[in-house]
Design a protein around this motif. Structure first.
Motif, PDB file in Angstrom:
ATOM      1  N   ARG A  86      14.971  -2.846  -0.010  1.00  0.00           N
ATOM      2  CA  ARG A  86      13.995  -3.946  -0.032  1.00  0.00           C
ATOM      3  C   ARG A  86      13.591  -4.329   1.387  1.00  0.00           C
ATOM      4  O   ARG A  86      12.426  -4.658   1.648  1.00  0.00           O
ATOM      5  N   SER A  87      14.546  -4.284   2.315  1.00  0.00           N
ATOM      6  CA  SER A  87      14.231  -4.571   3.709  1.00  0.00           C
ATOM      7  C   SER A  87      13.298  -3.507   4.281  1.00  0.00           C
ATOM      8  O   SER A  87      12.328  -3.823   4.992  1.00  0.00           O
ATOM      9  N   LEU A  88      13.561  -2.252   3.954  1.00  0.00           N
ATOM     10  CA  LEU A  88      12.691  -1.163   4.410  1.00  0.00           C
ATOM     11  C   LEU A  88      11.298  -1.281   3.807  1.00  0.00           C
ATOM     12  O   LEU A  88      10.286  -1.050   4.488  1.00  0.00           O
ATOM     13  N   PHE A  89      11.223  -1.629   2.526  1.00  0.00           N
ATOM     14  CA  PHE A  89       9.924  -1.769   1.872  1.00  0.00           C
ATOM     15  C   PHE A  89       9.091  -2.856   2.548  1.00  0.00           C
ATOM     16  O   PHE A  89       7.873  -2.714   2.688  1.00  0.00           O
ATOM     17  N   ARG A  90       9.748  -3.939   2.962  1.00  0.00           N
ATOM     18  CA  ARG A  90       9.001  -5.011   3.622  1.00  0.00           C
ATOM     19  C   ARG A  90       8.326  -4.508   4.895  1.00  0.00           C
ATOM     20  O   ARG A  90       7.249  -4.966   5.259  1.00  0.00           O
ATOM     21  N   ARG A  91       8.958  -3.555   5.568  1.00  0.00           N
ATOM     22  CA  ARG A  91       8.412  -3.035   6.817  1.00  0.00           C
ATOM     23  C   ARG A  91       7.443  -1.878   6.610  1.00  0.00           C
ATOM     24  O   ARG A  91       6.475  -1.722   7.351  1.00  0.00           O
ATOM     25  N   LEU A  92       7.677  -1.072   5.580  1.00  0.00           N
ATOM     26  CA  LEU A  92       6.904   0.162   5.414  1.00  0.00           C
ATOM     27  C   LEU A  92       5.717   0.025   4.473  1.00  0.00           C
ATOM     28  O   LEU A  92       4.697   0.693   4.654  1.00  0.00           O
ATOM     29  N   VAL A  93       5.838  -0.797   3.448  1.00  0.00           N
ATOM     30  CA  VAL A  93       4.804  -0.880   2.413  1.00  0.00           C
ATOM     31  C   VAL A  93       3.634  -1.729   2.895  1.00  0.00           C
ATOM     32  O   VAL A  93       3.823  -2.827   3.433  1.00  0.00           O
ATOM     33  N   HIS A  94       2.430  -1.200   2.706  1.00  0.00           N
ATOM     34  CA  HIS A  94       1.234  -1.978   3.042  1.00  0.00           C
ATOM     35  C   HIS A  94       1.111  -3.134   2.051  1.00  0.00           C
ATOM     36  O   HIS A  94       1.234  -2.945   0.842  1.00  0.00           O
ATOM     37  N   ILE A 427       5.054   4.647  -2.737  1.00  0.00           N
ATOM     38  CA  ILE A 427       4.313   5.884  -3.016  1.00  0.00           C
ATOM     39  C   ILE A 427       2.825   5.674  -2.753  1.00  0.00           C
ATOM     40  O   ILE A 427       2.166   6.507  -2.122  1.00  0.00           O
ATOM     41  N   GLU A 428       2.278   4.559  -3.223  1.00  0.00           N
ATOM     42  CA  GLU A 428       0.857   4.297  -2.985  1.00  0.00           C
ATOM     43  C   GLU A 428       0.572   4.187  -1.490  1.00  0.00           C
ATOM     44  O   GLU A 428      -0.459   4.674  -1.005  1.00  0.00           O
ATOM     45  N   THR A 429       1.472   3.552  -0.757  1.00  0.00           N
ATOM     46  CA  THR A 429       1.288   3.410   0.681  1.00  0.00           C
ATOM     47  C   THR A 429       1.230   4.777   1.364  1.00  0.00           C
ATOM     48  O   THR A 429       0.417   4.993   2.276  1.00  0.00           O
ATOM     49  N   ILE A 430       2.060   5.709   0.941  1.00  0.00           N
ATOM     50  CA  ILE A 430       2.038   7.054   1.526  1.00  0.00           C
ATOM     51  C   ILE A 430       0.664   7.696   1.329  1.00  0.00           C
ATOM     52  O   ILE A 430       0.096   8.285   2.248  1.00  0.00           O
ATOM     53  N   PRO A 454      -4.284  -8.692  -6.879  1.00  0.00           N
ATOM     54  CA  PRO A 454      -3.552  -7.591  -7.534  1.00  0.00           C
ATOM     55  C   PRO A 454      -3.224  -7.860  -8.991  1.00  0.00           C
ATOM     56  O   PRO A 454      -3.001  -6.916  -9.748  1.00  0.00           O
ATOM     57  N   TYR A 455      -3.187  -9.117  -9.406  1.00  0.00           N
ATOM     58  CA  TYR A 455      -2.930  -9.421 -10.816  1.00  0.00           C
ATOM     59  C   TYR A 455      -4.118  -9.016 -11.680  1.00  0.00           C
ATOM     60  O   TYR A 455      -3.953  -8.614 -12.824  1.00  0.00           O
ATOM     61  N   LEU A 456      -5.325  -9.140 -11.115  1.00  0.00           N
ATOM     62  CA  LEU A 456      -6.530  -8.771 -11.857  1.00  0.00           C
ATOM     63  C   LEU A 456      -6.858  -7.290 -11.695  1.00  0.00           C
ATOM     64  O   LEU A 456      -7.274  -6.625 -12.638  1.00  0.00           O
ATOM     65  N   SER A 457      -6.655  -6.774 -10.481  1.00  0.00           N
ATOM     66  CA  SER A 457      -7.033  -5.396 -10.179  1.00  0.00           C
ATOM     67  C   SER A 457      -5.931  -4.751  -9.343  1.00  0.00           C
ATOM     68  O   SER A 457      -5.905  -4.899  -8.122  1.00  0.00           O
ATOM     69  N   PRO A 458      -4.999  -4.040  -9.994  1.00  0.00           N
ATOM     70  CA  PRO A 458      -3.830  -3.503  -9.280  1.00  0.00           C
ATOM     71  C   PRO A 458      -4.160  -2.556  -8.136  1.00  0.00           C
ATOM     72  O   PRO A 458      -3.441  -2.515  -7.145  1.00  0.00           O
ATOM     73  N   ARG A 459      -5.211  -1.757  -8.253  1.00  0.00           N
ATOM     74  CA  ARG A 459      -5.602  -0.892  -7.131  1.00  0.00           C
ATOM     75  C   ARG A 459      -6.555  -1.726  -6.265  1.00  0.00           C
ATOM     76  O   ARG A 459      -7.767  -1.734  -6.476  1.00  0.00           O
ATOM     77  N   ASN A 460      -5.978  -2.424  -5.320  1.00  0.00           N
ATOM     78  CA  ASN A 460      -6.727  -3.506  -4.655  1.00  0.00           C
ATOM     79  C   ASN A 460      -6.942  -3.290  -3.159  1.00  0.00           C
ATOM     80  O   ASN A 460      -7.342  -4.203  -2.471  1.00  0.00           O
ATOM     81  N   HIS A 461      -6.674  -2.075  -2.653  1.00  0.00           N
ATOM     82  CA  HIS A 461      -6.875  -1.821  -1.229  1.00  0.00           C
ATOM     83  C   HIS A 461      -8.239  -1.148  -1.002  1.00  0.00           C
ATOM     84  O   HIS A 461      -8.610  -0.241  -1.738  1.00  0.00           O
ATOM     85  N   VAL A 462      -8.922  -1.588   0.035  1.00  0.00           N
ATOM     86  CA  VAL A 462     -10.202  -0.977   0.391  1.00  0.00           C
ATOM     87  C   VAL A 462     -10.045  -0.244   1.722  1.00  0.00           C
ATOM     88  O   VAL A 462      -9.508  -0.794   2.687  1.00  0.00           O
ATOM     89  N   ILE A 463     -10.471   1.009   1.750  1.00  0.00           N
ATOM     90  CA  ILE A 463     -10.487   1.811   2.976  1.00  0.00           C
ATOM     91  C   ILE A 463     -11.910   1.752   3.545  1.00  0.00           C
ATOM     92  O   ILE A 463     -12.865   2.096   2.834  1.00  0.00           O
ATOM     93  N   THR A 464     -12.038   1.345   4.781  1.00  0.00           N
ATOM     94  CA  THR A 464     -13.344   1.283   5.441  1.00  0.00           C
ATOM     95  C   THR A 464     -13.268   2.068   6.735  1.00  0.00           C
ATOM     96  O   THR A 464     -12.297   1.939   7.493  1.00  0.00           O
ATOM     97  N   ALA A 465     -14.279   2.897   6.972  1.00  0.00           N
ATOM     98  CA  ALA A 465     -14.308   3.692   8.204  1.00  0.00           C
ATOM     99  C   ALA A 465     -15.736   3.722   8.744  1.00  0.00           C
ATOM    100  O   ALA A 465     -16.704   3.674   7.974  1.00  0.00           O
ATOM    101  N   TYR A 466     -15.838   3.790  10.066  1.00  0.00           N
ATOM    102  CA  TYR A 466     -17.138   3.773  10.745  1.00  0.00           C
ATOM    103  C   TYR A 466     -17.241   4.955  11.711  1.00  0.00           C
ATOM    104  O   TYR A 466     -16.250   5.401  12.272  1.00  0.00           O
ATOM    105  N   LYS A 467     -18.468   5.443  11.880  1.00  0.00           N
ATOM    106  CA  LYS A 467     -18.746   6.459  12.905  1.00  0.00           C
ATOM    107  C   LYS A 467     -19.662   5.877  13.979  1.00  0.00           C
ATOM    108  O   LYS A 467     -20.450   4.995  13.698  1.00  0.00           O
TER     109      LYS A 467
END
Length: 467
Positions: A86-94, A427-430, A454-467
């Motif tokens: 749990r301590s590792l997850f706090r540091r590693l998981v987004h 796993i999702e963070t990886i 996350p309660y409404l939409s579990p896949r809740n991360h957005v990836i944004t990239a610019y050129k």
């Protein structure tokens, strides 16, 4: 931000390596199917100290396992290895939690969406409504171009919000012709309603562009950026000789499934005119991997993407990637409430033990879902679950002492399911960090933010990239 990219790459690489070590160590748990709980004896695959602990801990204490925040009021005495994890997850998981801020989304009083939000919400379910609103609001902050391209746009709910609500020029590409026809009909219906309430929309000097819906299948395995950009020019009536800013666009995707997300990232990198990309991804279990490519066919597989992860031969099983798509916050809430409904896990595992003995060819077969364990007996469940499968579960097996013994262990099944789910955010963070690293390796500025509740939409991360 450019000066920080090497440092960010090194940080992501280190987190991926540490996460991989955890996955390798606990792979027997991570790769386990809950339906195999009884006939593969999953309970005994746990470390002995875990078995002793979880045999006595009540289910009401399990939600703590699915939260990595510091809990000063927690009284459960967990095994030392669980505390370490749990301590590792706090540091590693987004993080999956929305930023704690009182700042509200900017609501321009002249923005059509905020003025007429009820029209945009019509016939849209709460989850999708939340996703569209947050995604569109996030897009509205991108001021470098006002043209958006949505590949796999479905029936155009997001496109209508972006075009009519926020004034973007939107081009949609969808291979399902019926979806394209439905999108055009819904565009026309919403437009008729809007102009009645907002007559100025019909003013030629402030006319809102309609979404352009194309029935097209883009070959994302063999990307031709010039042909793709010409397709957009033709669809949007942009002459090649016009000002260079005329075609600049952003690629967007609200839950592109499986390999579509990696393909869109490659398209973004290949197209000179594409200025940014914004994706909220899902369905990681449908990603292709090197091992899944048959006949040695040259193909850009979906995972891993980054050079670093490919060099280090990073792999995640189908079972692990499927688990990463679970709704962890919703399950935590179920554990805190009337958790007896979760007995359905034991029902499914118990019937699997019978099926694999009678019909090994039906191992892991899809059974009828939506059956509530608190409303039916196991005998009724067996009858309904295999309907249409071409197999009958014998009464002698349903009522056997072995089956009844398995069902009496239903809390063990729930506990094992929860233990396994504890690894899902890692796993999702990886997967997410591999994509982030891939974009950084290609010289883009990229980030990952939490966009949805996350309660409404579990896949809740957005990836944004610019050129």
């Amino acid at each position: 931000m450019d000066g920080n990219i090497p440092r960010l790459q090194a940080e992501l690489q280190q987190k991926i390596l540490e996460s991989r070590t955890i996955v390798d160590l606990y792979r027997p748990i991570i790769d386990a199917y809950i339906v195999d709980f009884f006939h593969l004896n999953h309970w005994n695959s746990l470390p002995p100290s875990w078995i002793r602990c979880f045999s006595t801990i009540p289910i009401e204490h399990l939600p703590a396992l699915l939260s990595f925040e510091n809990r000063n009021t927690e009284t459960t005495v967990w095994p030392l290895t669980v505390l370490t994890l749990r301590s590792l997850f706090r540091r590693l998981v987004h993080t999956r939690s929305e930023p704690k801020t009182t700042e509200k989304h900017p609501t321009d009083p002249n923005c059509v969406y905020y003025k007429q939000s009820s029209l945009f919400h019509k016939s849209v379910k709460l989850k999708k409504r939340h996703e569209i609103e947050q995604f569109a609001t996030n897009c509205s902050r991108e001021n470098n171009c006002r043209t958006l391209v949505d590949i796999g746009s479905g029936q155009g709910n997001l496109a209508r919000t972006l075009a009519y609500g926020f004034g973007f020029r939107v081009c949609c590409l969808e291979q399902n012709e019926s979806f394209v026809q439905a999108a055009r009909q819904k565009d026309a219906e919403l437009w008729r309603r809007l102009v009645k309430l907002e007559p100025k929309l019909q003013n030629t000097t402030t006319a809102t562009p309609h979404p352009v819906h194309l029935h097209e299948k883009v070959n994302l395995d063999h990307i031709d950026p010039n042909a793709f950009e010409q397709l957009l020019r033709d669809a949007l009536n942009i002459e090649k000789g016009q000002h260079s800013d005329a075609l600049q666009f952003g690629l967007i995707g609200l839950h592109p499934c499986g390999d579509l997300a990696p393909s869109l990232l490659r398209l973004f990198l290949a197209c000179h005119e594409c200025r940014f990309i914004k994706l909220v991804c899902c369905c990681y279990m449908k990603l292709s991997c090197e091992s899944s490519i048959s006949n040695g066919e040259p193909k850009e597989y979906g995972f891993p993407l980054s050079d670093f992860c490919r060099r280090t031969n990073l792999t995640l099983s189908y079972e692990a990637r499927e688990m990463a798509c679970h709704a962890i916050e919703q399950y935590r809430e179920r554990l805190s409430g009337d958790y007896h409904e979760l007995k359905i896990h034991a029902y499914r595992a118990a019937i699997e033990s019978i099926i694999v003995r009678l019909r090994p060819d039906l191992k892991h077969a899809g059974l009828k879902g939506g059956i509530r364990a608190t409303e039916v007996s196991f005998a009724e469940y067996c009858q309904r679950a295999v309907d249409g499968l071409g197999v009958t579960v014998p009464e002698s097996d349903v009522h056997s002492a072995a089956t009844q013994s398995r069902l009496s262990r239903w809390e063990e099944v729930v506990k094992f399911y929860t233990i396994r789910l504890m690894f899902a955010p890692l796993i999702e963070t990886i997967v997410l960090y591999d994509r982030w690293l891939f974009l950084l390796e290609q010289g883009t500025n990229a980030r990952i933010d939490v966009l949805f509740d996350p309660y409404l939409s579990p896949r809740n991360h957005v990836i944004t990239a610019y050129k």
